[in-house]
Every structure is written in structure tokens, then in C-alpha cells.
Design a protein around this motif. Structure first.
Motif, PDB file in Angstrom:
ATOM      1  N   ARG A  79      -2.572 -10.733 -10.246  1.00 26.68           N
ATOM      2  CA  ARG A  79      -2.202 -11.391 -10.024  1.00 26.68           C
ATOM      3  C   ARG A  79      -1.789 -11.497 -11.440  1.00 26.68           C
ATOM      4  N   THR A  80      -0.521 -11.665 -11.907  1.00 28.52           N
ATOM      5  CA  THR A  80       0.014 -12.225 -13.017  1.00 28.52           C
ATOM      6  C   THR A  80       0.830 -13.517 -13.523  1.00 28.52           C
ATOM      7  N   PRO A  81       0.313 -14.197 -13.322  1.00 32.08           N
ATOM      8  CA  PRO A  81       0.927 -15.708 -13.878  1.00 32.08           C
ATOM      9  C   PRO A  81       2.200 -15.579 -14.657  1.00 32.08           C
ATOM     10  N   GLY A  82       3.285 -16.580 -14.609  1.00 33.78           N
ATOM     11  CA  GLY A  82       4.732 -16.461 -15.497  1.00 33.78           C
ATOM     12  C   GLY A  82       5.223 -15.177 -15.629  1.00 33.78           C
ATOM     13  N   VAL A  83       5.191 -14.467 -14.178  1.00 31.17           N
ATOM     14  CA  VAL A  83       6.014 -13.181 -14.198  1.00 31.17           C
ATOM     15  C   VAL A  83       6.995 -13.552 -13.582  1.00 31.17           C
ATOM     16  N   THR A  90       2.562 -10.375  -8.502  1.00 31.41           N
ATOM     17  CA  THR A  90       1.165  -9.659  -8.168  1.00 31.41           C
ATOM     18  C   THR A  90       1.578  -8.055  -8.400  1.00 31.41           C
ATOM     19  N   LEU A  91       1.029  -6.854  -9.059  1.00 31.95           N
ATOM     20  CA  LEU A  91       0.948  -5.707  -8.960  1.00 31.95           C
ATOM     21  C   LEU A  91       0.230  -5.133  -7.871  1.00 31.95           C
ATOM     22  N   ASP A  92       0.481  -3.737  -8.075  1.00 37.14           N
ATOM     23  CA  ASP A  92      -0.456  -2.932  -6.520  1.00 37.14           C
ATOM     24  C   ASP A  92      -1.633  -2.531  -8.412  1.00 37.14           C
ATOM     25  N   PHE A  93      -1.343  -2.209  -9.751  1.00 32.61           N
ATOM     26  CA  PHE A  93      -3.150  -1.999 -10.050  1.00 32.61           C
ATOM     27  C   PHE A  93      -2.197  -2.734 -10.815  1.00 32.61           C
ATOM     28  N   THR A  94      -3.361  -3.205 -12.235  1.00 33.32           N
ATOM     29  CA  THR A  94      -3.340  -3.477 -13.205  1.00 33.32           C
ATOM     30  C   THR A  94      -4.299  -2.457 -13.796  1.00 33.32           C
ATOM     31  N   ILE A  95      -4.443  -1.531 -15.578  1.00 30.01           N
ATOM     32  CA  ILE A  95      -5.065  -1.094 -15.780  1.00 30.01           C
ATOM     33  C   ILE A  95      -4.863  -2.238 -18.023  1.00 30.01           C
ATOM     34  N   SER A 120      15.810  -5.756  -7.821  1.00 33.89           N
ATOM     35  CA  SER A 120      14.316  -6.529  -7.620  1.00 33.89           C
ATOM     36  C   SER A 120      13.361  -5.832  -8.560  1.00 33.89           C
ATOM     37  N   ASP A 121      13.023  -4.893  -7.965  1.00 33.59           N
ATOM     38  CA  ASP A 121      11.904  -3.621  -9.008  1.00 33.59           C
ATOM     39  C   ASP A 121      12.402  -3.339 -10.247  1.00 33.59           C
ATOM     40  N   VAL A 122      13.733  -3.370 -10.374  1.00 29.81           N
ATOM     41  CA  VAL A 122      13.625  -3.201 -12.038  1.00 29.81           C
ATOM     42  C   VAL A 122      13.909  -4.288 -12.689  1.00 29.81           C
ATOM     43  N   LEU A 123      14.089  -5.085 -11.594  1.00 25.62           N
ATOM     44  CA  LEU A 123      13.801  -6.291 -13.208  1.00 25.62           C
ATOM     45  C   LEU A 123      12.757  -7.039 -12.884  1.00 25.62           C
ATOM     46  N   ARG A 124      11.878  -6.878 -11.992  1.00 31.71           N
ATOM     47  CA  ARG A 124      10.276  -7.385 -11.723  1.00 31.71           C
ATOM     48  C   ARG A 124       9.862  -6.462 -13.388  1.00 31.71           C
ATOM     49  N   ARG A 125      10.217  -5.445 -13.389  1.00 29.51           N
ATOM     50  CA  ARG A 125       9.453  -4.208 -14.166  1.00 29.51           C
ATOM     51  C   ARG A 125       9.578  -4.923 -16.456  1.00 29.51           C
ATOM     52  N   ILE A 131       5.907  -9.130 -21.171  1.00 26.68           N
ATOM     53  CA  ILE A 131       5.040 -10.196 -20.933  1.00 26.68           C
ATOM     54  C   ILE A 131       3.798  -9.198 -22.044  1.00 26.68           C
ATOM     55  N   GLY A 132       4.496  -7.710 -22.539  1.00 28.01           N
ATOM     56  CA  GLY A 132       3.649  -6.980 -23.174  1.00 28.01           C
ATOM     57  C   GLY A 132       3.063  -5.347 -21.861  1.00 28.01           C
ATOM     58  N   ILE A 133       3.430  -5.854 -20.808  1.00 25.42           N
ATOM     59  CA  ILE A 133       2.973  -5.080 -20.033  1.00 25.42           C
ATOM     60  C   ILE A 133       3.907  -3.873 -18.764  1.00 25.42           C
ATOM     61  N   THR A 134       3.578  -2.586 -19.119  1.00 26.65           N
ATOM     62  CA  THR A 134       4.640  -1.788 -18.861  1.00 26.65           C
ATOM     63  C   THR A 134       4.527  -1.464 -17.786  1.00 26.65           C
ATOM     64  N   VAL A 135       5.526  -1.164 -16.423  1.00 26.38           N
ATOM     65  CA  VAL A 135       4.943  -0.968 -15.301  1.00 26.38           C
ATOM     66  C   VAL A 135       5.354   0.397 -15.193  1.00 26.38           C
TER      67      VAL A 135
END
Length: 167
Positions: A79-83, A90-95, A120-125, A131-135
Motif C-alpha cells: 500500500r502506498t499512501p497519498g496516491v 495498492t500495487l500488485d508488486f513494488t520494487i 482509471s489504470d492510466v490515471l493511477r499510473r 510521487i516518483g514511482i514508475t508503474v
């Protein structure tokens, strides 16, 4: 009624073999078994206690096949707060060391839900990028067919999903 003949009623005879006490069963050999081969999924079956989907299991397996360790190098369902507009997402996987998230795009739950879900998926990306995370998205058939390759591509920030070709 004088010319009408009634059939003669009699007791029916027993069918042939009715009184035989010894029965011999004969078997016929199988002439042809189903020989159609299905492609073996590299990740195999998920363990019984796996909480996610089969394609998510394949990506989990693919991350390990690429040398990453669970709960050390990558996290499942983090889980990533503030997104987005909710308190967390929630992302399936985070590295974390790659500032990378991987989302498994299920054929039904992502593409089968129409353009609103894809948007919606594109907006989440985009929200994660803020916040600096590439999905990176990995499509379900790709995850099942060759998880090691598609995860290695994701680790190089290469997206082969249907959504990446629509953007």
C-alpha cells in the motif's frame, strides 16, 4: 364385435441370458487417449496458501527467477499512501530500489471492464509517476506464458502491455 380378434395374453419370456449366473465382463482397450498438449506455464501451480491470482503468482515467480527476494527486494500487494484520491493505493508488486511498481493486468478485470477501467489504470499510473514511482503493466497472457522475460523487461522499465500501445 363379432369380427374383432383380441390378442392372446401370455406371460412374457425372460430376456436372453436372464437365468445365467456366471457373468463374464470383457474390456476393450483404449484406442486413443487425448493427446492434445497444453503449454506448460513456467511458474507452475501456485501454492495452496497463495492469496492472489494465478498471473500474480507467475510474476512473483518471475521476480524470484530474476534474482529478487520477496519482502527484501520486492513486496506483494503493498500500500502506498497519498496516491490517487483515496488515502492509499495498492500495487500488485513494488520494487523500492528501482522505484518501480508492477501491475498485473487481468484480461477480465482490466481490459474486459471497458474504457473507463483502462482510463482509471492510466490515471493511477500518472498518480504514481507524480510521487516518483514508475508503474509497468504486465498483461495476464504474457505473465502466464513467460513471466521471467516480462519481469526482466519490467526491471528495464519496458512495458509490453496492451495499455502501453494505446497510450
Amino acid at each position: 364385435m363379432a369380427g374383432l380378434k383380441l390378442p392372446r395374453l401370455s406371460t412374457p419370456r425372460a430376456p436372453k441370458g436372464y437365468s445365467i449366473k456366471d457373468i463374464t465382463l470383457s474390456t476393450k482397450p483404449l484406442t486413443k487417449l487425448n493427446t492434445t498438449k497444453t503449454a506448460q506455464e513456467p511458474a507452475g501451480d501456485p501454492p495452496g496458501d497463495w492469496p492472489g491470482t494465478r498471473p500474480e503468482w507467475a510474476v512473483y515467480w518471475g521476480l524470484q527467477a530474476n534474482g529478487l527476494q520477496p519482502n527484501l527486494d520486492f513486496y506483494y500487494q503493498s500500500r502506498t499512501p497519498g496516491v490517487e484520491m483515496s488515502y492509499y493505493s495498492t500495487l500488485d508488486f513494488t520494487i523500492p530500489s528501482y522505484q518501480l511498481g508492477i501491475e498485473v493486468q487481468g484480461t477480465f478485470w482490466h481490459y474486459g471492464q471497458g474504457t473507463a477501467k483502462i482510463q482509471s489504470d492510466v490515471l493511477r499510473r500518472a498518480a504514481y509517476a507524480g510521487i516518483g514511482i514508475t508503474v509497468i503493466f504486465i498483461d495476464e497472457p504474457d505473465a502466464l506464458r513467460d513471466p521471467k522475460f516480462y519481469v526482466s523487461e519490467a526491471l528495464r522499465y519496458r512495458d509490453h502491455s496492451q495499455e502501453s500501445t494505446q497510450m
